[in-house]
Design a protein around this motif. Structure first.
Motif, PDB file in Angstrom:
ATOM      1  N   UNK A  92       0.181  -3.157  -6.025  1.00 39.48           N
ATOM      2  CA  UNK A  92      -1.150  -2.561  -5.896  1.00 39.48           C
ATOM      3  C   UNK A  92      -1.114  -1.033  -6.042  1.00 39.48           C
ATOM      4  N   UNK A  93      -2.170  -0.369  -5.568  1.00 40.16           N
ATOM      5  CA  UNK A  93      -2.221   1.091  -5.602  1.00 40.16           C
ATOM      6  C   UNK A  93      -2.044   1.675  -6.985  1.00 40.16           C
ATOM      7  N   UNK A  94      -1.052   2.557  -7.118  1.00 44.48           N
ATOM      8  CA  UNK A  94      -0.798   3.259  -8.368  1.00 44.48           C
ATOM      9  C   UNK A  94      -0.483   2.287  -9.494  1.00 44.48           C
ATOM     10  N   UNK A  95       0.161   1.166  -9.169  1.00 47.53           N
ATOM     11  CA  UNK A  95       0.497   0.173 -10.195  1.00 47.53           C
ATOM     12  C   UNK A  95      -0.772  -0.362 -10.860  1.00 47.53           C
ATOM     13  N   UNK A 191       5.741   5.301  -5.607  1.00 47.97           N
ATOM     14  CA  UNK A 191       5.381   4.614  -6.848  1.00 47.97           C
ATOM     15  C   UNK A 191       5.552   5.519  -8.064  1.00 47.97           C
ATOM     16  N   UNK A 192       5.178   6.798  -7.916  1.00 46.43           N
ATOM     17  CA  UNK A 192       5.321   7.710  -9.047  1.00 46.43           C
ATOM     18  C   UNK A 192       6.799   7.946  -9.369  1.00 46.43           C
ATOM     19  N   UNK A 193       7.619   8.033  -8.332  1.00 47.39           N
ATOM     20  CA  UNK A 193       9.053   8.189  -8.571  1.00 47.39           C
ATOM     21  C   UNK A 193       9.626   6.933  -9.240  1.00 47.39           C
ATOM     22  N   UNK A 194       9.151   5.767  -8.802  1.00 50.73           N
ATOM     23  CA  UNK A 194       9.585   4.520  -9.420  1.00 50.73           C
ATOM     24  C   UNK A 194       9.206   4.486 -10.893  1.00 50.73           C
ATOM     25  N   UNK A 218       0.020  10.745 -14.980  1.00 48.90           N
ATOM     26  CA  UNK A 218      -0.212  10.047 -13.712  1.00 48.90           C
ATOM     27  C   UNK A 218       0.134  10.945 -12.531  1.00 48.90           C
ATOM     28  N   UNK A 219       1.233  11.677 -12.627  1.00 50.42           N
ATOM     29  CA  UNK A 219       1.645  12.576 -11.544  1.00 50.42           C
ATOM     30  C   UNK A 219       0.607  13.675 -11.324  1.00 50.42           C
ATOM     31  N   UNK A 220      -0.046  14.068 -12.398  1.00 48.78           N
ATOM     32  CA  UNK A 220      -1.076  15.111 -12.284  1.00 48.78           C
ATOM     33  C   UNK A 220      -2.405  14.551 -11.778  1.00 48.78           C
ATOM     34  N   UNK A 221      -2.756  13.340 -12.227  1.00 50.79           N
ATOM     35  CA  UNK A 221      -4.094  12.810 -11.945  1.00 50.79           C
ATOM     36  C   UNK A 221      -4.209  12.074 -10.615  1.00 50.79           C
ATOM     37  N   UNK A 222      -3.169  11.328 -10.225  1.00 49.18           N
ATOM     38  CA  UNK A 222      -3.262  10.504  -9.023  1.00 49.18           C
ATOM     39  C   UNK A 222      -3.599  11.324  -7.777  1.00 49.18           C
ATOM     40  N   UNK A 223      -2.944  12.473  -7.514  1.00 46.07           N
ATOM     41  CA  UNK A 223      -3.310  13.255  -6.327  1.00 46.07           C
ATOM     42  C   UNK A 223      -4.773  13.681  -6.313  1.00 46.07           C
TER      43      UNK A 223
END
Length: 510
Positions: A92-95, A191-194, A218-223
């Motif tokens: 779930x979440x970021x996935x 999740x982002x590290x994964x 994704x690293x820029x947008x998710x936060x």
């Protein structure tokens, strides 16, 4: 071809690195949030996908041009897409957010992946209402039932990072409360590290494919998307920019009941933009819906440079208005593209060159957007969603046919390395625009309105306004302003005449 033993070795090394680098527990809600469990689940899925392709497709020794190979490849794509979907729904979440992004990549991935992942736009897994109430208690600093008479047990909608519940305030007013899934904040870093490890793994196994751009975005947008205060501010900003457009509705924000994890907004009714049954039963003109969406997004991109970048069907509602037309309701303002003036002007000129079939200008403005050499042709196809032959004939003269769609689907996936290279090198601002373009085309396809001429007319007008507004800003005297005014008037008049002529041809069947 996938090499299984090196793949296993890499997975073991990656797991060891991750178990050392990542914290073991992310939040207090569920044991499944242990970072290594989520990481291992993702690695196992990727490994199993690799085995399917290695053993069941490449290992058969079939001729890649044969029908048997192509049919088997489709079956393997579908099996692997279902495994990826299962992973997204479990972690779930970021996935799920990444799965939704995959669902928008029609020009990049096999249709089996795109169609399988599209379910995540409307059927993301829901969080139990008890956990939602717990988040409300923590963020609002009091019992939610001291504020609201009722909160619906079933969510109005569930997305990757949050879900929305209808609530009735003590004063009788109705609100929609967007509440973040309790596990998302803690898991997002893991999740982002994964994702980063898995992309490195893919790049090692498939060196011709470049997916680092997906991780970076994704690293820029998710936060940003995890901060609901910022979402509320985006909603108010876009409402202000389009305050003169009466048919656009942006739900009002209730700031005293809003936190980084809770967004309380005006409850607005309507049907999803892709719900043809709702549109027809409410006597709403599908072409009017498409025309208004086209105008809205053209002005966002080319005039304001502030673009709602997640226009999947669950985030856009339509409703019948009192004048007999329709209103567009724009939801979920967590992700916006902020375009620089330079990018906006270059992108406007690129579109004008595509519509004019000017290859020299296409090459020039593609270069200004980061695409060198002959790759400008592929880039133009990605921007328009059309084939190069159709671009040279005029995309505003020829509506997209089933044969053209089939050709693109079959051939685009065959040049994945070139496409991934374009995505790796293009101006970063372009990535959200490409995603937005694809989602908008998907809505038009569902509404069956792709054949209308008005879309290109509105886009051309917005591009011209954008280009000439920049020229106005550089004016040094009144004579130059008069010249630019006349030039813009003439450019807009030519557009009006041209599209009036095309429309007459279309009506007469010429």
């Amino acid at each position: 071809m996938i090499r299984i033993r090196p793949l296993v070795k890499y997975c073991i090394i990656g797991g060891a690195v991750a178990s050392t680098a990542l914290s073991l527990k992310c939040n207090q809600y569920e044991w499944d949030s242990i970072g290594i469990v989520r990481f291992s689940r993702a690695v196992v899925t990727v490994f199993n996908i690799g085995v399917i392709y290695k053993r069941d497709l490449y290992g058969r020794g079939l001729n890649k041009q044969s029908k048997e190979y192509k049919d088997l490849k489709s079956v393997c794509h579908k099996r692997c897409a279902n495994k990826l979907l299962d992973l997204c729904c479990t972690n779930r979440g970021v996935y799920i957010k990444v799965g939704q992004h995959i669902a928008a990549l029609d020009y990049l991935l096999p249709s089996e992946y795109v169609q399988t992942m599209k379910v995540l736009h409307s059927e993301a897994p829901a969080t139990d209402v008890e956990d939602i109430i717990q988040v409300l208690k923590e963020d609002l600093k009091q019992d939610p039932y001291a504020i609201f008479d009722s909160i619906s047990a079933e969510p109005l909608g569930t997305a990757s990072l949050a879900q929305v519940h209808k609530a009735v305030h003590k004063d009788g007013s109705m609100w929609a409360i967007k509440v973040q899934h309790p596990y998302v904040q803690g898991n997002s870093r893991i999740d982002m590290k994964t994702m980063e490890y898995l992309v490195k793994l893919m790049s090692w196994v498939f060196p011709e494919f470049k997916f680092q751009w997906l991780v970076d975005e994704s690293k820029k947008n998710i936060p940003q998307e995890l901060n609901f205060v910022l979402e509320g501010q985006n909603a108010e900003k876009i409402a202000k920019l389009f305050e003169k457009i009466g048919w656009l509705k942006i739900p009002k924000i209730r700031w005293d009941l809003t936190t980084p994890r809770v967004l309380t907004m005006e409850f607005v009714e309507g049907g999803q933009v892709n719900d043809l049954k709702y549109i027809q039963s409410n006597d709403i003109d599908a072409c009017e819906v498409s025309d208004k969406l086209g105008k809205l997004y053209a002005e966002m991109i080319f005039i304001h440079g502030f673009v709602h970048s997640d226009p999947h069907p669950g985030n856009i509602l339509v409703q019948k208005n009192q004048s007999g037309g329709c209103n567009i309701v724009l939801l979920d303002h967590g992700l916006y593209a902020n375009l620089s003036d330079e990018f906006r002007i270059n992108y406007a000129n690129l579109w004008l060159s595509i519509l004019d079939r000017d290859r020299k200008s296409m090459r020039l403005y593609s270069k200004k957007l980061g695409i060198e050499g002959d790759a400008y042709g592929l880039f133009a196809c990605m921007v328009t969603g059309r084939t190069w032959d159709t671009i040279l004939k005029g995309i505003d003269r020829h509506t997209i046919s089933k044969n053209e769609k089939d050709f693109m689907r079959q051939n685009f996936t065959g040049i994945l390395p070139q496409i991934s290279s374009v995505l790796e090198n293009v101006n970063r601002q372009m990535l959200l625009i490409l995603k937005t373009n694809d989602l908008m085309r998907g809505i038009e396809h569902t509404l069956r309105t792709g054949a209308r001429m008005g879309a290109f007319r509105v886009m051309s007008q917005c591009c011209v306004h954008s280009v000439y507004n920049q020229k106005y800003q550089k004016c040094k005297n009144s004579i130059d302003r008069i010249k630019i005014t006349l030039a813009e008037f003439w450019a807009l008049l030519k557009i009006k005449i041209y599209y009036t002529f095309l429309n007459l041809r279309h009506i007469s069947g010429i």
